[in-house]
Design a protein around this motif. Structure first.
Motif, PDB file in Angstrom:
ATOM      1  N   SER A  82      59.213  12.981  51.391  1.00  0.00           N
ATOM      2  CA  SER A  82      58.569  12.973  50.082  1.00  0.00           C
ATOM      3  C   SER A  82      58.504  11.541  49.544  1.00  0.00           C
ATOM      4  CB  SER A  82      59.406  13.870  49.167  1.00  0.00           C
ATOM      5  OG  SER A  82      59.176  13.544  47.825  1.00  0.00           O
ATOM      6  N   PRO A  83      57.439  11.114  48.817  1.00  0.00           N
ATOM      7  CA  PRO A  83      56.218  11.860  48.553  1.00  0.00           C
ATOM      8  C   PRO A  83      55.505  12.208  49.873  1.00  0.00           C
ATOM      9  CG  PRO A  83      55.921   9.524  48.075  1.00  0.00           C
ATOM     10  CD  PRO A  83      57.347   9.712  48.445  1.00  0.00           C
TER      11      PRO A  83
ATOM     12  N   GLY B 276      57.895   8.317  53.691  1.00  0.00           N
ATOM     13  CA  GLY B 276      57.822   9.572  52.965  1.00  0.00           C
ATOM     14  C   GLY B 276      57.238  10.557  53.955  1.00  0.00           C
ATOM     15  N   GLY B 277      56.254  11.346  53.510  1.00  0.00           N
ATOM     16  CA  GLY B 277      55.501  12.168  54.454  1.00  0.00           C
ATOM     17  C   GLY B 277      54.036  11.781  54.383  1.00  0.00           C
TER      18      GLY B 277
ATOM     19  N   LEU C  16      55.628   5.990  42.892  1.00  0.00           N
ATOM     20  CA  LEU C  16      56.581   5.752  43.979  1.00  0.00           C
ATOM     21  C   LEU C  16      56.016   4.833  45.061  1.00  0.00           C
ATOM     22  CD1 LEU C  16      58.006   9.373  44.379  1.00  0.00           C
ATOM     23  CD2 LEU C  16      59.129   7.414  43.322  1.00  0.00           C
ATOM     24  N   ILE C  17      54.735   4.977  45.340  1.00  0.00           N
ATOM     25  CA  ILE C  17      54.183   4.176  46.446  1.00  0.00           C
ATOM     26  C   ILE C  17      53.736   2.792  45.989  1.00  0.00           C
ATOM     27  CG2 ILE C  17      53.455   6.221  47.733  1.00  0.00           C
ATOM     28  CD1 ILE C  17      50.541   5.482  47.012  1.00  0.00           C
ATOM     29  N   THR C  18      53.549   2.601  44.679  1.00  0.00           N
ATOM     30  CA  THR C  18      53.121   1.291  44.197  1.00  0.00           C
ATOM     31  C   THR C  18      54.336   0.390  44.052  1.00  0.00           C
ATOM     32  OG1 THR C  18      51.428   2.410  42.896  1.00  0.00           O
ATOM     33  CG2 THR C  18      51.851   0.099  42.360  1.00  0.00           C
TER      34      THR C  18
ATOM     35  N   CYS D 204      59.791  -2.915  58.270  1.00  0.00           N
ATOM     36  CA  CYS D 204      58.884  -2.155  57.409  1.00  0.00           C
ATOM     37  C   CYS D 204      58.789  -2.782  56.026  1.00  0.00           C
ATOM     38  CB  CYS D 204      59.395  -0.722  57.266  1.00  0.00           C
ATOM     39  SG  CYS D 204      59.636   0.090  58.855  1.00  0.00           S
ATOM     40  N   TYR D 205      57.560  -2.934  55.540  1.00  0.00           N
ATOM     41  CA  TYR D 205      57.301  -3.511  54.210  1.00  0.00           C
ATOM     42  C   TYR D 205      56.534  -2.488  53.377  1.00  0.00           C
ATOM     43  CZ  TYR D 205      58.508  -7.833  56.613  1.00  0.00           C
ATOM     44  OH  TYR D 205      59.151  -8.800  57.332  1.00  0.00           O
ATOM     45  N   PHE D 206      57.284  -1.761  52.565  1.00  0.00           N
ATOM     46  CA  PHE D 206      56.688  -0.733  51.700  1.00  0.00           C
ATOM     47  C   PHE D 206      57.371  -0.817  50.348  1.00  0.00           C
ATOM     48  CE2 PHE D 206      56.001   0.708  55.984  1.00  0.00           C
ATOM     49  CZ  PHE D 206      54.767   1.332  55.951  1.00  0.00           C
ATOM     50  N   SER D 207      56.802  -0.135  49.360  1.00  0.00           N
ATOM     51  CA  SER D 207      57.465  -0.027  48.066  1.00  0.00           C
ATOM     52  C   SER D 207      58.926   0.324  48.301  1.00  0.00           C
ATOM     53  CB  SER D 207      56.786   1.082  47.251  1.00  0.00           C
ATOM     54  OG  SER D 207      57.664   1.553  46.255  1.00  0.00           O
TER      55      SER D 207
END
Ligand SMILES: Nc1nc2c(ncn2[C@@H]2O[C@H](COP(=O)(O)OP(=O)(O)OP(=O)(O)O)[C@@H](O)[C@H]2O)c(=O)[nH]1
Ligand SMILES: [Mg+2]
Length: 367
Positions: A306-307, A260-261, A237-239, A277-280
């Motif tokens: 979550s995650p 997430g958390g 999920l985070i990648t 925001c720049y995230f997966s």
């Protein structure tokens, strides 16, 4: 040992007596020309991992043998996790070999990223760590961007000597070598790669000519890399898997964003403004009031926030805070291994929460 054989996928020494250990291959498969151990076979075909008993220290020792060699070191880092993947002790590990710094995974960056600024930032990070570098390159090993230019430069800099591909785990060392092999002889996926950390177990030598090699090495374990604290499922999920999309939030002060958390950003002081925001794309972002933020975490970690899933919650260090007063220029708050938040106005006081050991940092905005 004289005629020891090595797995062509992971570099482990091949053995046929312990199925639970690295390099296991049934006797019946030993006749083949290119031997792939059972662990590599399963990784390749079923995406299944097998733990082996090689320790972090064993890997470090293996890579440290480069100190006594004579060659070019290509230090591959993940541009999404520069803090966690730039090895500050590199000079101690590889000695005086010349070093080329390679920022991998550029395919994930938003198109609007300013590459010159990114290169500049990487260079300054290397300088801070006292790593003398012969050049900085930005590449995508999966897509191939920049690989040809880098290969040409390596050919010049290596001065007819061996080339060692060195880095922390999961930065894409083996994927990079596979790309070079594909570009030069057309073969696909010769070396085993996976999104799990700890894939390559030994040196893998790919001949460059009659007497020199391009050498893949096992990843060095740096406890600042968030990959060491998340479950396999959360790692997915985070990648990021493709170009990350900017997600903008208009915030008033005393508002909080949760990634997430796994991380959190509190907007403490400043005018109403956009936080980009720049995230997966698969990591959910939640906005809440600062005054409710702690409660939300207590009651919803692993659910709304979550995650982390249950397994990650057991492993993840507690969140710790760093305060940043940003003044005067567009700034990125970087959560290593996760992503970053751009503060467009260049004026704000924020508190960043991240797992202890995965330290948040700031840089001039790259966009
Ligand atoms: N998006 C993207 N992913 C990449 C790139 N290069 C590698 N990856 C991915 O990163 C993960 C790790 O790649 P590997 O090549 O196995 O990494 P490694 O550095 O050899 O890892 P170890 O052998 O564990 O030290 C895999 O899921 C790759 O597909 C890239 O350029 N872009
Ligand atoms: Mg590898």
């Amino acid at each position: 040992m004289e005629n020891e054989i090595y797995c062509q996928g992971c570099g482990a020494s091949i053995q046929s007596h312990d199925p639970e250990e690295a390099g296991y291959t049934p006797k019946s498969s030993l006749e083949k020309e290119d031997i792939l151990c059972r662990r590599c076979f399963r990784l390749k075909h079923y995406n299944e991992t097998q733990e082996v008993s090689i320790t972090d220290d064993d890997f470090l020792k293996m890579v440290s043998s480069i100190r006594d060699a004579d060659g070019l070191v290509v230090h591959v880092i993940d541009i999404f996790d520069v803090e966690g993947t730039l090895i500050s002790s590199l000079p101690r590990i590889v000695g005086n070999q010349p070093v080329v710094l390679v920022g991998n995974k550029v395919d994930l960056l938003p198109k609007s990223t300013n590459r010159r600024k990114l290169e500049h930032w990487l260079r300054s990070k290397a300088n801070q760590a006292n790593i003398k570098i012969a050049g900085v390159f930005l590449i995508s090993s999966t897509k191939g961007n920049g690989v040809e230019e880098l290969a040409k430069e390596i050919e010049i800099l290596r001065n007819k000597k061996n080339v060692y591909i060195v880095g922390t785990t999961n930065v894409g060392k083996s994927t990079f070598i596979n790309r070079i092999i594909k570009q030069s002889v057309g073969l696909d996926d010769v070396i085993t790669t996976s999104y799990f950390p700890g894939t390559t177990l030994g040196f893998i030598e790919i001949p460059l000519d009659d007497s020199t090699y391009l050498i893949d090495t096992p990843g060095i374990v740096n406890k600042q890399q968030i990959v060491h604290y998340v479950s396999k499922n959360d790692l997915r999920l985070i990648t990021p898997h493709k170009e990350i999309k900017a997600r903008g939030y208009q915030l008033n002060r005393e508002q909080t964003l949760y990634f997430g958390g796994l991380a959190r950003l509190d907007f403490i002081k400043g005018d109403k403004q956009t936080f980009v925001c720049y995230f997966s794309n698969r990591l959910p972002i939640h906005r809440t009031k600062l005054e409710n933020a702690d409660n939300l975490y207590e009651n919803n970690i692993g659910e709304l926030l979550s995650p982390p899933d249950e397994e990650t919650q057991k492993r993840l260090p507690k969140l710790t805070t760093s305060t940043f007063k940003i003044k005067g220029e567009e700034t990125d708050i970087v959560f290593p291994g996760l992503g970053w938040v751009t503060i467009k106005s260049g004026n704000a006081t924020v508190i960043a929460h991240s797992p202890k050991d995965v330290a948040v940092s700031v840089r001039k905005s790259l966009i």
